[in-house]
Write a protein that holds these residues in place. Structure first.
Motif, PDB file in Angstrom:
ATOM      1  N   VAL A 270     111.783  11.565 -30.685  1.00  0.00           N
ATOM      2  CA  VAL A 270     112.185  10.734 -29.554  1.00  0.00           C
ATOM      3  C   VAL A 270     113.190  11.486 -28.688  1.00  0.00           C
ATOM      4  O   VAL A 270     113.115  11.464 -27.455  1.00  0.00           O
ATOM      5  CB  VAL A 270     112.774   9.400 -30.056  1.00  0.00           C
ATOM      6  CG1 VAL A 270     113.339   8.587 -28.896  1.00  0.00           C
ATOM      7  CG2 VAL A 270     111.714   8.594 -30.808  1.00  0.00           C
ATOM      8  N   LEU A 271     114.143  12.178 -29.330  1.00  0.00           N
ATOM      9  CA  LEU A 271     115.137  12.946 -28.580  1.00  0.00           C
ATOM     10  C   LEU A 271     114.483  14.082 -27.800  1.00  0.00           C
ATOM     11  O   LEU A 271     114.892  14.389 -26.669  1.00  0.00           O
ATOM     12  CB  LEU A 271     116.195  13.503 -29.527  1.00  0.00           C
ATOM     13  CG  LEU A 271     117.128  12.481 -30.195  1.00  0.00           C
ATOM     14  CD1 LEU A 271     118.116  13.185 -31.121  1.00  0.00           C
ATOM     15  CD2 LEU A 271     117.869  11.663 -29.148  1.00  0.00           C
ATOM     16  N   ARG A 272     113.482  14.708 -28.397  1.00  0.00           N
ATOM     17  CA  ARG A 272     112.777  15.774 -27.671  1.00  0.00           C
ATOM     18  C   ARG A 272     112.048  15.214 -26.447  1.00  0.00           C
ATOM     19  O   ARG A 272     112.029  15.847 -25.385  1.00  0.00           O
ATOM     20  CB  ARG A 272     111.788  16.472 -28.614  1.00  0.00           C
ATOM     21  CG  ARG A 272     112.467  17.347 -29.670  1.00  0.00           C
ATOM     22  CD  ARG A 272     111.506  17.757 -30.765  1.00  0.00           C
ATOM     23  NE  ARG A 272     112.164  18.568 -31.787  1.00  0.00           N
ATOM     24  CZ  ARG A 272     111.681  18.762 -33.011  1.00  0.00           C
ATOM     25  NH1 ARG A 272     110.529  18.201 -33.375  1.00  0.00           N
ATOM     26  NH2 ARG A 272     112.346  19.501 -33.881  1.00  0.00           N
ATOM     27  N   ALA A 273     111.475  14.026 -26.591  1.00  0.00           N
ATOM     28  CA  ALA A 273     110.813  13.401 -25.443  1.00  0.00           C
ATOM     29  C   ALA A 273     111.838  13.041 -24.372  1.00  0.00           C
ATOM     30  O   ALA A 273     111.594  13.227 -23.169  1.00  0.00           O
ATOM     31  CB  ALA A 273     110.056  12.155 -25.902  1.00  0.00           C
ATOM     32  N   LEU A 274     113.004  12.540 -24.783  1.00  0.00           N
ATOM     33  CA  LEU A 274     114.065  12.214 -23.828  1.00  0.00           C
ATOM     34  C   LEU A 274     114.589  13.476 -23.140  1.00  0.00           C
ATOM     35  O   LEU A 274     114.944  13.452 -21.960  1.00  0.00           O
ATOM     36  CB  LEU A 274     115.209  11.482 -24.542  1.00  0.00           C
ATOM     37  CG  LEU A 274     114.930  10.026 -24.925  1.00  0.00           C
ATOM     38  CD1 LEU A 274     115.986   9.525 -25.897  1.00  0.00           C
ATOM     39  CD2 LEU A 274     114.905   9.141 -23.680  1.00  0.00           C
TER      40      LEU A 274
END
Length: 293
Positions: free
Chosen positions: A57-61
């Protein structure tokens, strides 16, 4: 370690925290909050639980311009649960630079043991004291269950929180412009002491019944003491800042109910820190409304 970083340390007794002046790399986050990188869900979760590691999720953000500047993770006394436990990440969007005294932050909370859905909150980070606030009820509190397309929902939630910062900035500027008399400052600090120490949990921890809350170990006057020259002026905003920093970070000398000399403790968990921070913000908002009326 990146330049300008702070060392990982205890976040109260139940968590670890790491904050940096620069965006955190994955190696730094893994050291402090390994549950962000959990390789699966906890055994207690059912098949309906959609498992996506927080790091994905952090990589997508990251691709949407959001960077992490702080991570924290709760500890667990249950064997085998620490790698799934609750964690918190404070992020800034690419547009948030250190040009002002504060930065707007988006707070992401999650766990992989059922203790938390994905939760997104608005926050403000004050550079002079390296202190992170959590906005109260003027911003969205977004909760996303572990079902369906989690990444898309979290990204959408992050931008929804981002939209709330206009209202947060307006409220902050009004608090800075509102002077408080000494009596008003003391009233604010007394109410803040009740938020921190005046609950049944504290009473029971002190060996008392829930309806017989022991006195706070410190005074309202102590909460108003400035830790630095920049904090000495008497606006609502600075009264709020001094009070919040003392209550969250602890370290003030006081007396226990038995009369022993003690020092106040930092708030011990992610949940209590977020809860107290939000309650203090709501208190400041109510004072702002009273002064404006």
């Amino acid at each position: 370690m990146q330049t300008g970083s702070t060392l990982a340390s205890r976040f109260g007794r139940n968590s670890h925290i790491f904050r940096s002046n620069c965006p955190l790399g994955e190696a730094q986050m893994r050291t402090t909050a390994p549950s962000i990188f959990a390789e699966g869900k906890h055994d207690s979760r059912s098949e309906r639980y959609t498992y996506i590691p927080t790091i994905e999720v952090l990589r997508a953000l990251h691709h949407e311009g959001f960077e992490p500047f702080m991570v924290a993770q709760s500890a667990s006394r249950i064997a085998g649960k620490s790698e799934f436990t609750k964690h918190m990440i404070r992020m800034r969007h690419a547009g948030q630079v250190q040009a002002k005294s504060e930065a707007h932050e988006i707070i992401l909370i999650n766990s992989h043991d059922g203790a938390s859905s994905y939760q997104m909150l608005a926050g403000v980070f004050r550079f002079v004291c390296c202190n992170g606030l959590v906005v109260g009820d003027i911003a969205n509190d977004i909760r996303i269950p572990h079902k369906g397309r989690i990444q898309d929902q979290v990204i959408d939630g992050a931008f929804r929180v981002l939209q709330d910062f206009e209202a947060v900035e307006s409220s902050t500027q009004e608090m800075k412009a509102l002077p408080l008399s000494r009596d008003e400052q003391l009233a604010f600090a007394e109410a803040a002491l009740t938020l921190r120490y005046g609950d049944a949990e504290i009473a029971q921890a002190g060996g008392e019944q829930a309806n017989s809350v022991p006195p706070a170990p410190i005074t309202a006057t102590q909460l108003l003491q400035a830790r630095r020259q920049e904090d000495e002026e008497g606006s609502l905003w600075m009264t709020f800042q001094r009070t919040q920093e003392h209550l969250i970070q602890g370290g003030l000398p006081g007396r226990s109910i038995q009369g022993r000399r003690v020092r106040t403790r930092a708030v011990e968990s992610i949940d209590r820190s977020v809860g107290l921070n939000r309650a203090l913000w709501v208190l400041a908002e109510e004072m702002r409304k009273l002064k404006r009326s």
